[in-house]
Motif scaffolding. Structure first.
Motif, mmCIF file in Angstrom:
data_model
loop_
_atom_site.group_PDB
_atom_site.id
_atom_site.type_symbol
_atom_site.label_atom_id
_atom_site.label_comp_id
_atom_site.label_asym_id
_atom_site.label_seq_id
_atom_site.Cartn_x
_atom_site.Cartn_y
_atom_site.Cartn_z
ATOM 1 N N SER A 1 12.901 -9.361 -4.523
ATOM 2 C CA SER A 1 12.017 -8.221 -4.243
ATOM 3 C C SER A 1 11.313 -8.349 -2.902
ATOM 4 C CB SER A 1 10.980 -8.082 -5.365
ATOM 5 O OG SER A 1 11.601 -7.734 -6.579
ATOM 6 N N ASP A 2 11.170 -9.572 -2.385
ATOM 7 C CA ASP A 2 10.507 -9.743 -1.092
ATOM 8 C C ASP A 2 11.473 -9.574 0.082
ATOM 9 O OD1 ASP A 2 12.017 -12.038 -1.171
ATOM 10 O OD2 ASP A 2 10.318 -13.427 -1.111
ATOM 11 N N GLN A 44 14.258 -5.355 3.667
ATOM 12 C CA GLN A 44 13.235 -5.613 2.661
ATOM 13 C C GLN A 44 13.079 -4.426 1.726
ATOM 14 O OE1 GLN A 44 9.694 -7.286 4.247
ATOM 15 N NE2 GLN A 44 8.454 -6.852 2.452
ATOM 16 N N LEU A 84 8.412 -3.770 -3.702
ATOM 17 C CA LEU A 84 8.268 -4.527 -4.943
ATOM 18 C C LEU A 84 8.357 -3.614 -6.139
ATOM 19 C CD1 LEU A 84 5.353 -6.948 -4.024
ATOM 20 C CD2 LEU A 84 7.757 -7.515 -4.206
#
Length: 356
Positions: free
Chosen positions: A322-323, A351, A354
Motif C-alpha cells: 500500500s505504500d 504509489q 492506502l
C-alpha cells in the motif's frame, strides 16, 4: 390425491409447485379439482389448497382424467419446448462451426430471445455457452493424445488457436482433489526454456498450463505432483512456450493462454482477481483483499499471491504494498521490476493510496 406413475412423490411434487420450480416442468402435472384445470409447476397463478390438487405424470394423463390445460402457463407446450432444445443440441453437436442463435431458433420455430431462455432453463447454459463447452471437450480429448495444440483446436471446431485460448481464460480445469493428491491420474508434460529474465519451466495438462515458474526443474515439479505421470516434451509445448515468452517480452500483444490450476476457494478467488488487473496497472494487497470481500485478510492475500503456480500469466507481480513499495516476489524483485516495466509501470510501481 392420486399418484399416477409419478417420477416423484406427491410431497415433492407439491414442493415443486409451491416453489414454482421450472426444473419439474414436463415431469409432473398438477390438476385442480375445483377448477378442472391442470398446470405445470412454474405456473404463475395463485396456488390452490393442497387438498384440491392431484398430480399426474403427464398432461395426457390429466386430460384423460377430465382436466383441461391452463391457458396461462400452457403446460401442453412443455414437451414441445424440450423437443426443441433436444433438436438444437443435436444441431450444435453436428455443426462444424457453432450455429448462430437466430439460425438455431429458426430451425426449431421459436423466436430467438424466447428460445434462448428455454435453452438456458433446461440446460443451465445458453446455446453459445454449450457450443463453447463442447469445443473445449473436443479439444481436450484431442490433446490427451499428445497432439499439437493447433491441430487439436482446429479439429475441435475453433477457427483459430486464439479462440481456444479465449474460451480457456477463466477455466480452472484440474480437480482440486487431483491437486491435493499430487496430481494422481493426470499426465503432465513439461519443458525448460530461457526467457529474457532467466530460465523457466513450463508444465501443462491437456487442459492448460499448470506450472510456470523460474529456476525450477523436474525434481521441483515432481515434488508438487508426485503421483502424476511426468513427460518431458520440448517440441509439443512450443506454442505454449512462445505464448509465455510473448507475455514477458510483448505483454500488450500477447494472447491468452489456457491455465489449469486449482487451490482453496480463497486462493482461487485471489487468483481470479489478479487476472482482472489491467495491463499497466497495479493493485495493493489490501485492494485485492477488499475486492474479494475479505478486507481484513491482507496477510492471507499475500500468502495466496505467493502460492501462485503460474507466474506472469496469473500476474501476481502486479500486486504491491500500500505504500508503493514492491513487496515480495517468488522470482525475485529484479524480475518483478522487469515485468512491471515491460507492462508500462516504469522502474517501480506508482504509489497507491492506502486502503483501510
Amino acid at each position: 390425491m392420486r399418484n399416477l406413475d409419478l417420477a416423484i412423490d406427491p410431497d415433492t411434487a407439491w414442493t415443486a409447485f409451491m416453489d414454482r420450480d421450472r426444473r419439474w416442468d414436463g415431469r409432473v402435472i398438477g390438476a385442480v379439482k375445483t377448477t378442472g384445470i391442470y398446470c405445470k409447476p412454474s405456473c404463475p397463478a395463485r396456488r390452490p389448497r393442497r387438498e384440491n390438487v392431484e398430480f399426474f405424470g403427464s398432461a395426457a394423463e390429466a386430460r384423460s382424467a377430465g382436466y383441461r390445460a391452463c391457458l396461462r402457463c400452457k403446460p401442453d407446450e412443455v414437451g414441445r419446448d424440450r423437443d426443441a432444445v433436444a433438436k438444437a443440441v443435436k444441431l450444435i453437436e453436428q455443426a462444424e462451426e457453432a450455429p448462430a442463435l437466430a439460425d438455431l431458433a429458426a430451425a426449431v420455430d421459436y423466436a430467438p430471445h424466447h428460445f434462448q431462455r428455454l435453452f438456458k432453463r433446461d440446460l443451465g447454459v445458453s446455446p453459445a455457452e454449450y457450443a463453447r463447452a463442447l469445443r473445449n471437450r473436443r479439444a481436450e480429448a484431442a490433446l490427451k493424445g499428445n497432439g499439437r495444440i493447433t491441430d487439436a483446436v482446429y479439429d475441435a471446431g475453433y477457427q483459430s488457436p486464439s479462440g481456444f485460448y479465449s474460451d480457456a481464460k477463466e477455466r480452472l480445469g484440474m480437480k482440486p482433489s487431483a491437486w491435493r493428491d499430487g496430481g494422481r491420474g493426470e499426465t503432465i508434460r513439461w519443458t525448460q526454456f530461457d526467457s529474457p529474465i532467466g530460465p523457466m519451466m513450463l508444465a501443462a495438462t491437456p487442459r492448460g498450463i499448470c506450472r510456470l515458474t523460474f529456476d525450477e526443474d523436474e525434481a521441483a515439479l515432481r515434488r508438487l505432483f508426485p503421483n502424476a505421470t511426468l513427460t518431458k516434451d520440448d517440441g509439443g509445448l512450443r506454442e505454449l512456450v512462445e505464448g509465455a515468452l510473448a507475455a514477458i517480452a510483448q505483454p500488450a500483444s500477447a494472447r491468452e493462454l489456457p491455465i489449469d490450476v486449482a487451490g482453496t476457494a480463497f486462493q482461487e478467488a485471489v487468483w481470479r482477481e489478479l487476472r482482472k488487473i489491467p495491463l499497466g496497472e497495479t493493485r495493493s494487497y489490501a485492494q485485492i483483499a477488499a475486492a474479494i470481500g475479505q478486507p481484513k485478510a491482507v496477510r492471507a492475500v499475500g500468502t495466496a499471491n505467493g502460492d501462485n503456480h503460474v507466474a506472469v500469466l496469473i500476474p501476481c507481480h502486479r500486486v504491491i504494498r500500500s505504500d508503493g513499495s514492491l513487496g515480495g516476489y517468488a522470482g525475485g524483485l529484479d524480475r518483478k521490476r522487469h515485468l512491471l516495466a515491460a507492462e508500462g509501470c516504469g522502474e517501480r510501481a506508482p504509489q497507491l493510496p492506502l486502503v483501510e
